[in-house]
Write an enzyme that holds these catalytic residues in place. Structure first.
Site, short mmCIF file in Angstrom:
data_model
loop_
_atom_site.label_atom_id
_atom_site.label_comp_id
_atom_site.label_asym_id
_atom_site.label_seq_id
_atom_site.Cartn_x
_atom_site.Cartn_y
_atom_site.Cartn_z
N ARG A 217 6.14 -32.93 26.84
CA ARG A 217 6.33 -31.59 26.28
C ARG A 217 7.68 -31.08 26.76
NH1 ARG A 217 3.06 -32.61 22.94
NH2 ARG A 217 0.97 -31.73 22.72
N HIS A 265 10.15 -33.70 17.52
CA HIS A 265 8.72 -33.77 17.85
C HIS A 265 7.93 -34.49 16.75
CE1 HIS A 265 5.40 -31.68 20.39
NE2 HIS A 265 4.98 -32.84 19.91
P1 NDP Z 1 -4.24 -38.26 29.09
O1 NDP Z 1 -4.94 -36.99 29.43
O2 NDP Z 1 -5.06 -39.41 28.60
O3 NDP Z 1 -3.43 -38.77 30.36
C1 NDP Z 1 -2.70 -37.92 31.18
C2 NDP Z 1 -2.10 -38.73 32.32
O4 NDP Z 1 -1.20 -37.89 33.06
C3 NDP Z 1 -3.14 -39.24 33.31
O5 NDP Z 1 -2.79 -40.54 33.75
C4 NDP Z 1 -3.02 -38.25 34.47
O6 NDP Z 1 -3.37 -38.77 35.75
C5 NDP Z 1 -1.52 -37.99 34.44
N1 NDP Z 1 -1.20 -36.74 35.13
C6 NDP Z 1 -1.65 -35.49 34.87
N2 NDP Z 1 -1.12 -34.60 35.74
C7 NDP Z 1 -0.31 -35.31 36.57
C8 NDP Z 1 0.53 -34.97 37.67
N3 NDP Z 1 0.61 -33.71 38.13
N4 NDP Z 1 1.23 -35.96 38.27
C9 NDP Z 1 1.15 -37.24 37.82
N5 NDP Z 1 0.36 -37.63 36.79
C10 NDP Z 1 -0.35 -36.67 36.18
O7 NDP Z 1 -3.12 -37.87 28.04
P2 NDP Z 1 -2.54 -38.73 26.78
O8 NDP Z 1 -2.06 -40.04 27.30
O9 NDP Z 1 -3.49 -38.72 25.65
O10 NDP Z 1 -1.31 -37.80 26.35
C11 NDP Z 1 -0.30 -37.46 27.27
C12 NDP Z 1 0.62 -36.42 26.69
O11 NDP Z 1 1.47 -36.98 25.69
C13 NDP Z 1 -0.04 -35.24 25.97
O12 NDP Z 1 -0.61 -34.30 26.86
C14 NDP Z 1 1.15 -34.66 25.24
O13 NDP Z 1 1.88 -33.82 26.11
C15 NDP Z 1 2.00 -35.91 24.93
N6 NDP Z 1 1.93 -36.23 23.50
C16 NDP Z 1 3.08 -36.10 22.76
C17 NDP Z 1 3.10 -36.37 21.42
C18 NDP Z 1 4.37 -36.28 20.63
O14 NDP Z 1 4.33 -36.31 19.40
N7 NDP Z 1 5.53 -36.20 21.29
C19 NDP Z 1 1.87 -36.76 20.70
C20 NDP Z 1 0.73 -36.92 21.57
C21 NDP Z 1 0.77 -36.64 22.91
P3 NDP Z 1 -4.90 -39.26 36.07
O15 NDP Z 1 -5.04 -40.59 35.36
O16 NDP Z 1 -4.92 -39.40 37.55
O17 NDP Z 1 -5.82 -38.21 35.52
#
Ligand code: NDP
Length: 302
Positions: A217, A265
């Site tokens: 984001r 995006h």
């Molecule tokens: P998930 O919820 O499956 O995964 C999130 C990951 O981020 C997990 O591994 C989590 O750790 C990690 N995480 C969260 N907070 C932290 C932190 N503070 N420090 C380190 N790691 C952290 O999300 P998705 O993979 O489905 O999607 C990820 C993001 O991709 C979405 O939230 C969105 O922002 C972005 N996105 C962008 C798109 C675009 O068109 N550009 C389209 C779709 C998504 P843990 O495994 O320990 O919980």
């Protein structure tokens, strides 16, 4: 027990048809609500003005993969996001494109090409390129598998760390993770803990000449820190699918810097049929008291 559709007109006929086929109660928009007590779930990107109108509301479903644009829900209302293999595959493809572009110095060659300059630069094997993926969730893990298959030396960062198909670092080990990321890929959700996580300090921990690929984001990245790192030559290039603000104003420096490539995006867009099928699975789970697919932990923000 019905789902209220509060999303774009283009998606509506597809959702309507799939809900009708599944004989699942569906209300095509707020103007069609006759009894607000029937609404148990709302599928939306932005919320309707007044949620208190729906006394039996149990869940809000984001029609995208993220929920950072939505506020905390009122007590008793769960929040879920759309899980769709298509979204994950599309982001994976965009990240693969961007990674290969930076791995093969495309911003440099595009810039040289505009000036008609034929000049070679050393080429590295993928196995000599360390890639770090911030966010090893559904998308990060998919990207890690694909980049590993191409031979890149991949590691990931997640909140919890642990053991995975590639070396995994926890948040507490971020410095070591960054220090081994020649190419840094951000696929984090936007939460209070990750806002501004790509800043002067974190970018400073990357190896000299590193590249940034960002599809999380816009608010993860402090753009002035990126500019500083590029100007010092500490970072070589960046490819961004997300910016702050969006849309990015026409005169913003990011558009005009040859070291930066911006896409508007478009890494992924939710396929209407996939979104509707996920919403149907959510409604089934609500009715049966089963685990809601894509349920968000509102306290941690993803
Ligand atoms: P998930 O919820 O499956 O995964 C999130 C990951 O981020 C997990 O591994 C989590 O750790 C990690 N995480 C969260 N907070 C932290 C932190 N503070 N420090 C380190 N790691 C952290 O999300 P998705 O993979 O489905 O999607 C990820 C993001 O991709 C979405 O939230 C969105 O922002 C972005 N996105 C962008 C798109 C675009 O068109 N550009 C389209 C779709 C998504 P843990 O495994 O320990 O919980």
């Amino acid at each position: 027990m019905a789902l209220l559709f509060h999303s774009t007109a283009a998606r509506l006929p597809i959702w309507q048809a799939l809900f009708a086929q599944a004989a699942e109660p569906f209300i095509a928009g707020e103007q069609f609500v006759t009894d607000p007590a029937e609404v148990t779930a709302i599928a939306c990107w932005t919320l309707p003005d007044d949620l208190s109108r729906y006394p039996n509301l149990r869940l809000v479903l984001s029609v995208g993969a993220g929920v950072d644009h939505l506020p905390l829900m009122p007590p008793g209302v769960a929040l879920a996001r759309t899980l769709a293999p298509g979204i994950e595959a599309m982001v994976r493809d965009w990240v693969m494109m961007a990674t290969l572009m930076l791995h093969r110095d495309m911003p440099v060659f595009l810039d040289q090409g505009r000036a008609g300059i034929w000049r070679t630069h050393p080429v590295r094997l993928a196995s000599n390129r360390r890639v770090g993926i911030m966010g090893m969730g559904r998308i990060g893990a998919l990207v890690a598998g694909s980049l590993s298959a191409l031979g890149f030396d991949v590691a990931g960062l997640s909140r919890s760390g642990g053991v995975g198909a590639v070396p995994l670092f926890a948040t507490s080990e971020m410095e070591a993770f960054l220090a081994r990321s020649d190419l840094l890929i951000c696929l984090l959700p936007l939460t209070p803990a990750t806002q501004g996580i790509l800043n002067a300090e974190t970018l400073g921990h990357l190896p000299a000449g590193a590249g940034l690929i960002h599809a999380g984001r816009g608010a993860h990245l402090e753009t002035q820190a990126l500019r500083g790192a590029l100007d010092r030559g500490h970072l070589s290039a960046a490819i961004l699918d997300v910016t702050d603000p969006e849309p990015l104003p026409q005169d913003h420096w990011l558009w005009h810097d040859p070291r930066v490539v911006v896409t508007p995006h478009i890494a992924a867009q939710t396929d209407a049929a996939e979104g509707a099928r996920h919403a149907l699975a959510v409604m089934r789970a609500l009715r049966e008291g089963a685990a809601i697919p894509g349920l968000v932990d509102q306290a941690r923000g993803y």
